[in-house]
Design a protein around this motif. Structure first.
Motif, short mmCIF file in Angstrom:
data_model
loop_
_atom_site.label_atom_id
_atom_site.label_comp_id
_atom_site.label_asym_id
_atom_site.label_seq_id
_atom_site.Cartn_x
_atom_site.Cartn_y
_atom_site.Cartn_z
N UNK A 24 38.97 41.49 45.44
CA UNK A 24 39.70 42.07 46.57
C UNK A 24 41.14 41.62 46.66
N UNK A 29 42.90 48.95 38.09
CA UNK A 29 41.55 49.38 37.71
C UNK A 29 40.98 48.47 36.62
N UNK B 74 43.45 46.44 49.55
CA UNK B 74 42.97 45.78 48.32
C UNK B 74 41.52 45.33 48.53
N UNK B 77 39.22 48.25 48.39
CA UNK B 77 38.96 48.67 47.00
C UNK B 77 37.87 47.81 46.38
N UNK B 118 45.25 53.67 48.77
CA UNK B 118 45.93 53.21 47.55
C UNK B 118 45.35 53.89 46.31
N UNK B 120 42.21 54.52 44.96
CA UNK B 120 41.25 53.94 44.02
C UNK B 120 40.47 55.01 43.24
N UNK B 123 42.63 56.89 40.73
CA UNK B 123 43.04 56.01 39.62
C UNK B 123 41.85 55.66 38.74
N UNK B 124 40.67 55.47 39.36
CA UNK B 124 39.48 55.16 38.57
C UNK B 124 39.17 56.32 37.61
N UNK B 150 52.18 52.13 46.94
CA UNK B 150 51.32 51.18 46.23
C UNK B 150 50.43 51.90 45.21
N UNK B 153 52.58 52.69 42.34
CA UNK B 153 52.91 51.47 41.59
C UNK B 153 51.72 51.06 40.69
N UNK B 154 50.52 51.10 41.29
CA UNK B 154 49.33 50.70 40.53
C UNK B 154 49.06 51.66 39.37
N UNK B 158 49.41 50.82 35.06
CA UNK B 158 48.38 51.04 34.03
C UNK B 158 48.60 52.36 33.29
#
Lengths: 176, 311
Positions: A24, A29, B74, B77, B118, B120, B123-124, B150, B153-154, B158
């Protein structure tokens, strides 16, 4: 052998504490590297604790007039502790293994019904295991040593969380 | 504690961040107003959580609040990861995509995650699904610019093939073939629910999948224990439990969808575990254009039994 088993269980506990403290706090990912580092830090923390415990144990043995007696008493306590810690660790590992089954239902169920509650009772299991181990001991040294190790183990997750928290704060402040 | 489970009150995050719906500019929030709202519900848990939030001259400090929001998201997530939510969404989404393809749609299918936070889920999927093979495009939309920044950015960190935009997911130019969301739909209450669902009626939209907690007797207790153990911030703990208490039941969702979207067949997917009376943590409101229904059932295969009445 008994002490080795306790040592390995402490490392396993450290590893899982390290992982929990890191969860957390990183939102990418792909987190293999991140979790690897967290697990390593947990194991390193547990190693530090077990080293301190070993030093304390050697000090007790060195200052004792009857080393064989101390050793037998310590081993007896450690053996009793295993009766509590081994089933707990087995339960945790079995549930982690169940998460390898590719079913969202099974994975979710292990979290909700087992891993969550098992995390909740970890401090109680630690206290119960140590008390069960040292309560029938004859020597005060064994009892004090047991309490010392218990205190160290209980503080491990707290310390890892504090460290991870500070790191996370720094990262968030860098972002915003 | 039980007062914080009252489903008629809003969540903390509903109140501490406000945007002008037209300009999407952030609106200053007076801390006392938030406290007064929870005071009306005698919700001391929420009040304690809000009191901890930093303020400046009576208004919630936006910068500090944004930092706090990131921390909360976060943590959220982490729950999605623990519950393998990416897998859950893709398991159903791939069936919907296959059904749309069978119906003859050849163009790139655009999937829009509504209220993506954000991002998740998007992005996953971007990280784990060969988008070229399925010819899909992934986008996430949210009104909150901090969360969108965010998410971008994430995704950038990746190099994920997806994008996130601040704005209304149903506005012109942003429409998708498939709309998805997670934990969003319970925020729409009363007449707001059919109103929200009605906005799915767009020319290119073929389907929607809205994932949310499934309410049942022990859900708030389970959510409380789980959030207490897994979450670290008071806001996340409070809102997580309240979300479970506020979640709509299958019937409410179904009826609202059928009333608002007569051109779609709607139903609940995944309410029970393995055809037992045991409820799943999440259930899904599924909606499909009527010509897709038979193919969707066929594509579900052995998972067909998880689908409730779709009409």
């Amino acid at each position: 052998m008994t002490l080795l088993a306790l040592y390995l269980l402490a490392l396993l506990d450290g590893l899982l504490c390290g992982l929990r403290a890191s969860m957390g706090r990183c939102a990418v990912i792909g987190k293999r590297g991140y979790y690897r580092r967290a697990a390593f830090q947990g194991v390193a923390g547990a190693q530090l604790i077990t080293t301190l415990a070993l030093v304390a144990l050697l000090l007790v043995a060195a200052t004792s007039s009857d080393r064989a007696d101390v050793r037998a008493d310590l081993e007896g306590a450690a053996r009793r502790m295993l009766w509590v810690f081994v089933p707990y660790a087995t339960l945790v590992l079995a549930n982690l293994a169940l998460r390898l089954v590719p079913s969202n239902d099974i994975r979710s169920a292990t979290s909700v019904f087992m891993l969550g509650p098992l995390t909740a009772i970890r401090p109680l299991v630690m206290i119960a295991g140590v008390l069960y181990g040292i309560f029938p001991s004859r020597l005060l040294e064994t009892r004090l040593l047991g309490m010392f190790v218990l205190l160290l183990m209980l503080s491990l997750e707290y310390a890892l969380n504090r460290r991870a928290d500070r790191r996370q704060e720094r990262e968030i402040r860098r972002l915003i | 504690m039980f007062r914080s489970w009252n489903p008629s009150q809003p969540e903390i995050t509903d109140l501490i961040v406000e945007h002008d719906p037209r300009t999407l500019e952030r609106v200053k929030v007076r801390k006392q107003d938030v406290l007064d709202t929870f005071s009306r519900f005698s919700n001391r848990t929420a009040m304690r959580a809000v009191e901890q939030l930093p303020e400046r001259e009576g208004f919630l400090d936006e910068k500090e609040l944004d930092r706090h929001l990131l921390k909360v998201h976060w943590e959220m997530q982490r729950l999605a990861e623990e519950f393998y939510h990416g897998h859950r969404v893709w398991e159903l989404l791939r069936v919907v995509i296959a059904s749309i393809r069978e119906a003859g749609v050849r163009e790139t299918i655009r999937i829009v995650d509504v209220g993506c936070g954000i991002g998740y889920v998007i992005r996953w999927m971007a990280a784990n699904i060969p988008l070229d093979k399925y010819r899909i495009e992934l986008a996430g939309m949210d009104l909150n610019s901090t969360l969108i920044n965010e998410a971008n950015r994430l995704a950038g960190a990746e190099e994920l093939p997806c994008r996130f935009l601040q704005g209304d997911a149903f506005s012109n130019g942003h429409s998708g073939h498939i709309f998805t969301s997670t934990g969003v739909i319970h925020h729409f209450r009363g007449p707001g629910l059919p109103q929200f669902l009605g906005r799915h009626e767009q020319p290119e939209t073929q389907a929607f999948l809205h994932f949310d907690f499934q309410p049942w007797l022990l859900a708030p207790v389970g959510a409380w224990l789980f959030h207490y153990l897994r979450m670290r911030t008071a806001v996340a703990r409070h809102d997580g439990v309240l979300s479970a208490a506020r979640a709509h039941d299958g019937r409410t969702l179904r009826e609202a969808a059928r009333e608002a979207l007569p051109e779609f067949a709607s139903g609940i997917y995944g309410a029970k575990i393995w055809n037992t009376p045991a409820p799943r943590v999440f259930h899904t409101l599924v909606g499909l254009r009527r010509p897709l229904v038979e193919e969707f059932r066929r594509q579900l295969g052995r998972r067909r039994s998880r689908l409730g009445e779709l009409r």
